[in-house]
Design a protein around this motif. Sequence first.
Motif, PDB file in Angstrom:
ATOM      1  N   LYS A  77      -4.854  -0.112  -1.430  1.00  0.00           N
ATOM      2  CA  LYS A  77      -5.170   0.648  -0.222  1.00  0.00           C
ATOM      3  C   LYS A  77      -6.670   0.617   0.069  1.00  0.00           C
ATOM      4  O   LYS A  77      -7.103   0.386   1.212  1.00  0.00           O
ATOM      5  CB  LYS A  77      -4.709   2.110  -0.364  1.00  0.00           C
ATOM      6  N   VAL A 123       0.818  -1.218   0.000  1.00  0.00           N
ATOM      7  CA  VAL A 123       0.000   0.000   0.000  1.00  0.00           C
ATOM      8  C   VAL A 123       0.856   1.273   0.000  1.00  0.00           C
ATOM      9  O   VAL A 123       0.308   2.373   0.048  1.00  0.00           O
ATOM     10  CB  VAL A 123      -0.960   0.012   1.203  1.00  0.00           C
ATOM     11  N   THR A 158      -2.868   4.479   5.068  1.00  0.00           N
ATOM     12  CA  THR A 158      -3.919   3.458   4.978  1.00  0.00           C
ATOM     13  C   THR A 158      -4.697   3.350   6.292  1.00  0.00           C
ATOM     14  O   THR A 158      -5.931   3.463   6.290  1.00  0.00           O
ATOM     15  CB  THR A 158      -3.327   2.108   4.550  1.00  0.00           C
ATOM     16  N   VAL A 181      -9.066   7.124   0.770  1.00  0.00           N
ATOM     17  CA  VAL A 181      -7.685   6.773   0.413  1.00  0.00           C
ATOM     18  C   VAL A 181      -7.148   7.728  -0.637  1.00  0.00           C
ATOM     19  O   VAL A 181      -7.887   8.266  -1.459  1.00  0.00           O
ATOM     20  CB  VAL A 181      -7.571   5.316  -0.090  1.00  0.00           C
TER      21      VAL A 181
END
Length: 338
Positions: free
Chosen positions: A201, A82, A169, A187
Motif C-alpha cells: 500500500k 493492497v 489506498t 496508510v
Amino acid sequence: MIRFDNRAAFAAALADLPVPDTSAIAAAAERQAALTKPAGSLGRLEEIALFMAGWQGRDRPEAQRLRAAIFAGNHGVAARGVSAFPAEVTVQMVANFRHGGAAINALAAACGAELAVVPLDLERPTDDICTEAAMSETECLAAINAGAAAVEPGLDLLLLGEMGIANSTPAAALCAQSFGGAADHWVGRGTGVDGHGLARKAQAVTLALALHGPHCGDAFETLRRLSGREIAALAGAVLAARMLRVPVMLDGFIGCAAVAPLAKDNPALTGHCLAAHMSAEAGHERLLRALALDPLLRLDMRLGEGSGAAVATQIVRSALAAHANMATFAEAAVAGAL
C-alpha cells in the motif's frame, strides 16, 4: 437537485460556500440558556444543537428526515494486492446491503435513517492510480454528480458511507497529496492486510504521488487522478449538501479523505460537517486534525459503510431531543441562575 455541469462549476461552488444562519444559532442559544440545567452542563450536546440550528435555519432543529447514502466503487489498484479481500467483494456487499444483511442496514434502521445504496460502474474499476489517472474528466464529473444527486433539499441530516475494496489506498494518496507527509504516515491496515500488504500500500501511494502530484492543481484534478468513483461521489455529496444547507455526518477514514482535497482548496468546507468517530485506521486521527474536526466517538471501528455515522447520529438525536423537549426555568417554575 444540485448538478455540476463541468469542473469549473464544481470549483465555483467550492469557492462560494453558504454560511450558517446566525439568527437561528442565536435563537437556539437563547433557548439553551433558559433550559432547566446549569449552563453548559450537557457539553457537546449543546454544541450539536446549535450547529444543527444554524444549518437547518430554525431554533429547534429536528432529526426527522435522515438519509444514509452509501456509494460503492471498484479500484484498479486492487490488483496490486493492497487489500485482504478480492475486488468482487464490493459487488457482493452491495447485494448484501440491498438484502438488508449488512451492519449499515441494522444501524441505519436503529437511528431512523433511510438507506440509499448507489453502486457506481462496479463492473468497470477505475484505472490503477500507480500508472494512470483513476478517471477521465467525464467519469469524475459523473461520479461527483452521482453523489450530489443523493442530496435533497429539506434533509435534516445526511449520513455518508462507502464500500470499495482497496479504497483505503487512494484515500491515503488523497490525504498525502492534500496535507503532505510520506505515504507510510497515511496508510493503514484497512481490511486487515499483513505487513507485506501494508508495504505494498505504501509503495502504491508513493508511486501514485510521484506520477500525479505535480498535476494536482485543484480539488477536482486531485479527485480525478487519485480517488475513485465512490470517493468522488462522497465529495460531490458533501459539496451539494453545503449548497443546500444540509448538515453532514462523515464516517471514517475514507469519507473524511474524500473531502480532503476540497478542504485544502477551501478550509471552510468542513463547517457543515460532523465527524462521527475516530476509526482504528492509522491515518484517521491525523486527518481529523487537518480537517479541524473533533470526532464524536472513539470506538475503534473500521468497517466503513457509514456504520460509525449511523451510531453517532444517535448522539445528534439525543442532543436535539434535549434541546427541544426540556422545560425552561419559567415553564417549570424553577428558580434560574441569578
